[in-house]
Design an enzyme around this catalytic site. Sequence first.
Site, PDB file in Angstrom:
ATOM      1  N   ASP A 152       0.836  -1.196   0.000  1.00 16.46           N
ATOM      2  CA  ASP A 152       0.000   0.000   0.000  1.00 16.46           C
ATOM      3  C   ASP A 152       0.874   1.251   0.000  1.00 16.46           C
ATOM      4  OD1 ASP A 152      -2.521  -1.087  -0.102  1.00 16.46           O
ATOM      5  OD2 ASP A 152      -2.771  -1.190   2.060  1.00 16.46           O
ATOM      6  N   ARG A 202      -1.377  -1.013  -8.774  1.00 18.28           N
ATOM      7  CA  ARG A 202      -2.719  -0.522  -8.434  1.00 18.28           C
ATOM      8  C   ARG A 202      -2.724   0.997  -8.548  1.00 18.28           C
ATOM      9  NH1 ARG A 202      -3.882  -1.238  -2.476  1.00 18.28           N
ATOM     10  NH2 ARG A 202      -4.099  -3.454  -2.986  1.00 18.28           N
TER      11      ARG A 202
END
Length: 326
Positions: A152, A202
Amino acid sequence: MAGAPAAPGPTTVGGRYARLMLRSVILAASRSSQVERLIATAPFTRDVVRRFVAGSGTDDALRATRELVADGLAVTLDNLGEDTVTAEQATATRDEYLTLLRMLSGAGLTPAAEVSVKLSALGQKFDEQLAYDNARAICAAADEAGTTVTLDMEDHTTTDSTLDILAKLRKDHPSTGAVLQAYLRRTESDCRELAGAGSRVRLCKGAYKEPESVAYQSAREVDKSYVRCMNVLMSGAGYPMLATHDPRLIAIGEDRARWFDRSPDRFEFQMLYGIRPEEQTRLVGEGYTVRTYLPYGEDWYGYLMRRLAERPANLMFFGRALMSRT
């Protein structure tokens, strides 16, 4: 692409300003211990949190994962927690991921389920080497479980460190995924660097409050950046993961897939648990891969508040829950 949107009039500008102000207020509340105590003890909170968070423990995470996978969705699991301040906390987070990966594999939920990891939860803020060592252990466990890890991305002060650790991890674990945030001015360049063969990226809009010097401030600018970055990734040789709930951006993603002749196994859409589940089901029905970002754990407050800030319309659900309980 569809025609350009109409030029903003006074009402649009006023609405945009109101949304920015609301977002600022929510993000400020996310850092308030008083607001956290108020929300945590409110009688309606459990129902609200349950919509966005699987639960507090690993068993809760597995239960929700089974349900999502049975519906044809892929999953990425996030053990909530960040900004750890001791090595013991970082080690505990690492060990939770090792346990989770063993349980996912044992339950036959891999490779459909992977994990998302915040380096700040592994010690990044006070010991980058420790964070790398912990992340490397998680990547090795993911390899053994037959699945993948995505790192992340957090606020802009950690971007360079996160990308440096990503590069080191990919030497032995090339499937390690990256996250890039379209609201950062640097991201289009980062997309070009990370669009190579085998690179999982992502692309999301971003949910942290950032200064204008490093981040676009208006929704229009962020959306335009998202599309530019999407084009870079979809035209590259990597594996784009389009994380958005925005209907227009989803439609553009579908269009870009056709334009660049990408089959459904060469990219995916990603959405948060509890947000637009009908759209997730629709996309699966259309043959696309859709991965649900599934958080779990005790540290749900900061995550929930960022989700509300990212999409203030989620406050409507929160408000309905409040009204139904008072």
